[in-house]
Scaffold this motif. Structure first.
Motif, short mmCIF file in Angstrom:
data_model
loop_
_atom_site.label_atom_id
_atom_site.label_comp_id
_atom_site.label_asym_id
_atom_site.label_seq_id
_atom_site.Cartn_x
_atom_site.Cartn_y
_atom_site.Cartn_z
N SER A 93 0.83 -1.21 0.00
CA SER A 93 0.00 0.00 0.00
C SER A 93 0.86 1.26 0.00
CB SER A 93 -0.90 0.03 1.23
OG SER A 93 -1.79 -1.05 1.22
N VAL A 94 0.29 2.34 -0.54
CA VAL A 94 0.95 3.65 -0.55
C VAL A 94 -0.08 4.69 -0.13
CG1 VAL A 94 2.16 5.35 -1.98
CG2 VAL A 94 2.43 2.94 -2.48
N THR A 95 0.34 5.66 0.67
CA THR A 95 -0.59 6.71 1.11
C THR A 95 -0.17 8.11 0.69
OG1 THR A 95 0.56 6.91 3.23
CG2 THR A 95 -1.33 5.39 3.13
N GLU A 96 1.09 8.30 0.25
CA GLU A 96 1.55 9.63 -0.13
C GLU A 96 2.75 9.53 -1.06
OE1 GLU A 96 2.56 11.47 3.57
OE2 GLU A 96 4.35 10.26 3.83
N GLY A 97 3.13 10.68 -1.60
CA GLY A 97 4.29 10.74 -2.48
C GLY A 97 3.90 10.48 -3.93
N PHE A 98 4.77 9.78 -4.63
CA PHE A 98 4.54 9.42 -6.03
C PHE A 98 4.71 7.92 -6.20
CE2 PHE A 98 5.57 13.87 -6.44
CZ PHE A 98 4.79 14.30 -7.50
N VAL A 99 4.07 7.39 -7.22
CA VAL A 99 4.37 6.05 -7.70
C VAL A 99 4.91 6.19 -9.12
CG1 VAL A 99 2.90 4.66 -6.21
CG2 VAL A 99 1.93 5.66 -8.27
N TYR A 100 5.82 5.30 -9.47
CA TYR A 100 6.50 5.31 -10.76
C TYR A 100 6.25 3.99 -11.45
CZ TYR A 100 8.88 9.09 -8.39
OH TYR A 100 9.15 10.24 -7.68
N ALA A 101 5.83 4.04 -12.70
CA ALA A 101 5.59 2.83 -13.47
C ALA A 101 6.62 2.75 -14.58
CB ALA A 101 4.19 2.83 -14.05
N LYS A 102 7.37 1.66 -14.60
CA LYS A 102 8.37 1.44 -15.66
C LYS A 102 7.90 0.26 -16.51
CE LYS A 102 13.24 0.62 -16.63
NZ LYS A 102 14.58 0.47 -16.05
N ALA A 103 7.59 0.56 -17.77
CA ALA A 103 7.16 -0.46 -18.73
C ALA A 103 8.36 -0.91 -19.54
CB ALA A 103 6.08 0.11 -19.65
N THR A 104 8.58 -2.23 -19.56
CA THR A 104 9.68 -2.83 -20.31
C THR A 104 9.10 -3.90 -21.23
OG1 THR A 104 11.10 -2.50 -18.39
CG2 THR A 104 11.90 -3.99 -20.09
N PHE A 105 9.57 -3.92 -22.45
CA PHE A 105 9.06 -4.90 -23.41
C PHE A 105 9.57 -6.30 -23.12
CE2 PHE A 105 8.43 -1.07 -25.87
CZ PHE A 105 7.22 -1.31 -26.48
N LEU A 106 8.65 -7.25 -23.09
CA LEU A 106 8.99 -8.67 -23.07
C LEU A 106 8.91 -9.22 -24.49
CD1 LEU A 106 6.95 -9.72 -19.92
CD2 LEU A 106 9.42 -9.31 -20.08
N HIS A 107 8.01 -8.63 -25.30
CA HIS A 107 7.84 -9.01 -26.71
C HIS A 107 7.42 -7.76 -27.46
CE1 HIS A 107 6.54 -11.11 -30.32
NE2 HIS A 107 5.37 -10.52 -30.21
N ARG A 108 8.10 -7.48 -28.57
CA ARG A 108 7.77 -6.32 -29.39
C ARG A 108 7.59 -6.78 -30.84
NH1 ARG A 108 11.33 -0.84 -29.45
NH2 ARG A 108 12.73 -2.30 -28.48
N GLY A 109 6.42 -7.37 -31.10
CA GLY A 109 6.13 -7.84 -32.44
C GLY A 109 5.51 -6.77 -33.31
N ARG A 110 5.33 -7.10 -34.59
CA ARG A 110 4.71 -6.15 -35.52
C ARG A 110 3.26 -5.87 -35.16
NH1 ARG A 110 7.02 -9.55 -39.63
NH2 ARG A 110 4.90 -10.33 -39.83
N THR A 111 2.55 -6.91 -34.65
CA THR A 111 1.13 -6.76 -34.36
C THR A 111 0.86 -6.69 -32.86
OG1 THR A 111 0.62 -7.96 -36.38
CG2 THR A 111 -1.16 -7.72 -34.78
N THR A 112 1.47 -7.57 -32.09
CA THR A 112 1.22 -7.58 -30.65
C THR A 112 2.49 -7.28 -29.87
OG1 THR A 112 1.59 -9.97 -30.45
CG2 THR A 112 -0.70 -9.22 -30.82
N GLN A 113 2.28 -6.71 -28.70
CA GLN A 113 3.38 -6.38 -27.80
C GLN A 113 2.99 -6.86 -26.40
OE1 GLN A 113 1.68 -3.59 -29.53
NE2 GLN A 113 2.88 -4.27 -31.29
N LEU A 114 3.98 -7.29 -25.62
CA LEU A 114 3.76 -7.68 -24.24
C LEU A 114 4.75 -6.90 -23.38
CD1 LEU A 114 2.39 -9.50 -22.10
CD2 LEU A 114 4.17 -11.19 -22.57
N LEU A 115 4.20 -6.23 -22.36
CA LEU A 115 5.04 -5.40 -21.50
C LEU A 115 4.94 -5.82 -20.05
CD1 LEU A 115 3.49 -3.18 -23.69
CD2 LEU A 115 5.57 -2.06 -22.96
N ASP A 116 6.07 -5.78 -19.36
CA ASP A 116 6.15 -5.96 -17.92
C ASP A 116 6.19 -4.55 -17.33
OD1 ASP A 116 6.79 -7.59 -15.47
OD2 ASP A 116 8.57 -6.30 -15.53
N ILE A 117 5.32 -4.27 -16.36
CA ILE A 117 5.26 -2.93 -15.77
C ILE A 117 5.42 -3.07 -14.26
CG2 ILE A 117 3.88 -0.84 -15.50
CD1 ILE A 117 2.40 -2.02 -18.14
#
Length: 142
Positions: A93-117
């Motif tokens: 849990s978080v009650t104050e400050g900021f949260v940061y989301a970092k998205a990293t590609f697990l798969h970067r295809g021409r049609t579909t992409q899968l990201l770990d965040i």
């Protein structure tokens, strides 16, 4: 002509005007060859009733950063991106400050992409782990 990092960040944040990202005050703050990072303030606007960060707000942050990551790596003149599935495991849990989301590609295809965040707080504690699948679809020709 290749845009500078500052130009890309400014363009991404300008695209957030009048959207959910602006409502939640999500700001894109960094990117590289295989990742994108955004931050969101944690305050009463994103709380659940007991005063902690709402999981839905976390999921909105994760989907926003993941979709933006997919978006900046495609030809936006020919294609658009849509999220097709998101999962989120909330660990702390978080009650104050900021949260940061970092998205990293697990798969970067021409049609579909899968990201770990990975969502972390100001102290770099892991708050949530999300997975996002996106699809790149052709724009209709006029």
């Amino acid at each position: 002509m290749q845009l500078s990092k500052e130009d890309v960040l400014a363009k991404a944040n300008k695209a957030c005007k009048n959207t959910l990202m602006e409502t939640l005050e999500i700001e894109v703050v960094d990117f590289g060859d295989n990742f994108l990072v955004a931050k969101m303030p944690v305050n009463s606007r994103v709380y659940q009733p007991d005063g902690v960060l709402h999981g839905g707000a976390t999921a909105a942050l994760a989907e926003s950063v993941g979709s933006f990551a997919s978006h900046i790596f495609i030809d936006t003149e020919k294609f658009f991106v849509r999220g097709i599935e998101i999962t989120a495991n909330h660990l702390k849990s978080v009650t104050e400050g900021f949260v940061y989301a970092k998205a990293t590609f697990l798969h970067r295809g021409r049609t579909t992409q899968l990201l770990d965040i990975r969502v972390t707080d100001d102290a770099d504690n892991l708050i949530s782990i999300c997975r996002l699948s996106t699809i790149s679809l052709p724009k209709k020709k006029s």
